[in-house]
Design an enzyme around this catalytic site. Sequence first.
Site, PDB file in Angstrom:
ATOM      1  N   GLN A 135     -66.322  -5.037 -76.624  1.00 35.41           N
ATOM      2  CA  GLN A 135     -65.688  -6.315 -76.282  1.00 35.41           C
ATOM      3  C   GLN A 135     -65.658  -7.282 -77.469  1.00 35.41           C
ATOM      4  OE1 GLN A 135     -64.422  -8.037 -72.901  1.00 35.41           O
ATOM      5  NE2 GLN A 135     -63.543  -8.687 -74.839  1.00 35.41           N
ATOM      6  N   HIS A 184     -57.843   0.468 -64.919  1.00 32.49           N
ATOM      7  CA  HIS A 184     -58.393  -0.519 -65.881  1.00 32.49           C
ATOM      8  C   HIS A 184     -59.161  -1.596 -65.117  1.00 32.49           C
ATOM      9  CE1 HIS A 184     -58.031  -2.654 -69.904  1.00 32.49           C
ATOM     10  NE2 HIS A 184     -58.690  -3.513 -69.135  1.00 32.49           N
ATOM     11  N   TRP A 220     -62.728 -14.059 -67.207  1.00 30.71           N
ATOM     12  CA  TRP A 220     -61.332 -13.923 -67.635  1.00 30.71           C
ATOM     13  C   TRP A 220     -60.373 -14.364 -66.529  1.00 30.71           C
ATOM     14  CZ3 TRP A 220     -65.385 -11.388 -69.444  1.00 30.71           C
ATOM     15  CH2 TRP A 220     -65.444 -11.078 -70.800  1.00 30.71           C
ATOM     16  N   HIS A 255     -57.895  -1.831 -75.584  1.00 28.27           N
ATOM     17  CA  HIS A 255     -57.313  -3.148 -75.301  1.00 28.27           C
ATOM     18  C   HIS A 255     -56.475  -3.481 -76.533  1.00 28.27           C
ATOM     19  CE1 HIS A 255     -60.338  -3.448 -72.183  1.00 28.27           C
ATOM     20  NE2 HIS A 255     -59.907  -4.633 -71.817  1.00 28.27           N
ATOM     21  N   GLU A 277     -53.476  -7.760 -76.744  1.00 31.49           N
ATOM     22  CA  GLU A 277     -53.491  -8.634 -75.567  1.00 31.49           C
ATOM     23  C   GLU A 277     -53.398 -10.074 -76.060  1.00 31.49           C
ATOM     24  OE1 GLU A 277     -56.907  -8.251 -73.022  1.00 31.49           O
ATOM     25  OE2 GLU A 277     -55.983  -9.411 -71.394  1.00 31.49           O
ATOM     26  N   HIS A 294     -63.029  -3.823 -65.157  1.00 31.71           N
ATOM     27  CA  HIS A 294     -64.328  -4.134 -65.793  1.00 31.71           C
ATOM     28  C   HIS A 294     -65.394  -4.248 -64.707  1.00 31.71           C
ATOM     29  CE1 HIS A 294     -62.740  -5.023 -69.889  1.00 31.71           C
ATOM     30  NE2 HIS A 294     -61.633  -5.181 -69.181  1.00 31.71           N
ATOM     31  N   ASP A 308     -57.717  -5.639 -63.540  1.00 33.08           N
ATOM     32  CA  ASP A 308     -58.611  -5.782 -64.690  1.00 33.08           C
ATOM     33  C   ASP A 308     -59.945  -6.421 -64.302  1.00 33.08           C
ATOM     34  OD1 ASP A 308     -59.267  -5.952 -67.369  1.00 33.08           O
ATOM     35  OD2 ASP A 308     -57.786  -7.478 -67.866  1.00 33.08           O
TER      36      ASP A 308
HETATM   37 FE   FE2 Z   1     -59.562  -5.429 -69.776  1.00 32.91          FE
END
Ligand code: FE2
Length: 423
Positions: A151, A55, A318, A213, A216, A57, A312
Amino acid sequence: MKKKFTNATIYKHDDASEILVENGKFKAIGHDLGEADETIDLQGRLVLPPYVDSHLHLDYYFTGQDDDIKNESGTLFEAIDLWNDYKKGTTKEEMKVRMRQAVKDVASYGTQFIRAQTDCTDPHLTGIKAALEVRDELKNNITIQVVAFPQNGMYSFEEEGQSGRDLVEKALQLGADCVGGIPHNEWSAEDGNESVKEIVRLAIKYDKLIDVHCDETDDHQARFLEVLNAEALKQGYGKSTTASHTSSFGSANDAYAFRMMGLFRQSGINFVACPTENLFLQGRQDTYPKRRGLTRVKEFVDHGINVAFGQDSIVDLWYPAGSGNMMNILDNGLHATQLMRDEDFPRNFDLITYNGAQLMQLEDHYGLDEGKPANFIVLDAPNTFEAQRRRVECLASIRHGEYLFKKEPRVFDTELDIDRKTK
Ligand code: FE2
């Protein structure tokens, strides 16, 4: 050309100490494997299958360094809003440059397999096109699966007449490997539930894997995981489905969680937890006690439910840190989830190797087994416990029998007589 690696400690092969490689594949793993054209003495070091980051990005790599764009609240939802503006200024070439750099960065720590969550809520599908090209360009050195990840949501996003749902489908038609989703970012529970059902429909229609996702959030009443699991169960699609994050499941009440564990086992659904990111992002509305934001990893391990760890984010909106070093992810994850019982240490590396490979359905191409591609890494430790205790470096990454890199172990320039105790 036969290559033999001798004097190795081989993960889950307690009776073997040698690896014979021929034509890029494992010819044999055992003892006294005979002559070879080249022999490499591993000096007792630990051999693992390559790290899997299930996982990551890639498209967000180093987007969090701009002084003008800061996630002041430190929350997931502010990051999503900021990214929505940021991505409008990106081009495919700029994305590809960052993705290639990300892959090199991650590979330098021993990762050879990545599931790349890639934003497709962009009418031009810039990130998806970039990721598919980078996937194909680098496939000899690294295996990348591309997730069509909406997203901004499937139903809470629309631009130039295209919804997030439409863009997911277009990304799949372009060649994305997995259907993604983010039900907790839709505008209502109805939309979130519908998005989950649509994800499963699209996966079946295009014969793709699923990675959502999912929940979360610290909201202990979040129930999209329950819906995803139910849909996967009904369709017999659990083993092809992964629920990423599921932070809220760490806050759910025990009676509910107990029942769900049985249903997860029944469906065969997979999980990915992202220890560093969710420790950082979750619990933001808590004062004290402050939740860890992680799903029930230890309980999944104990119930035979497949769970892997992922890095991630690497310096994005993030999460401001992150290196792609899966040893660091394992270290944080083991502490946050208390996986340090005697029975855990010998198998903990599964969380960043075999378990990720299982959810990516790499079984035929992955693992320390005769006949499979000779992909493996060498750690600077004599056994699994020492490797975890000392968070050791990966000294070599071998792909199809050839070095992607190798490093010399650290040498100390000191008068001290360093004689480290090992267990
Ligand atoms: Fe993610």
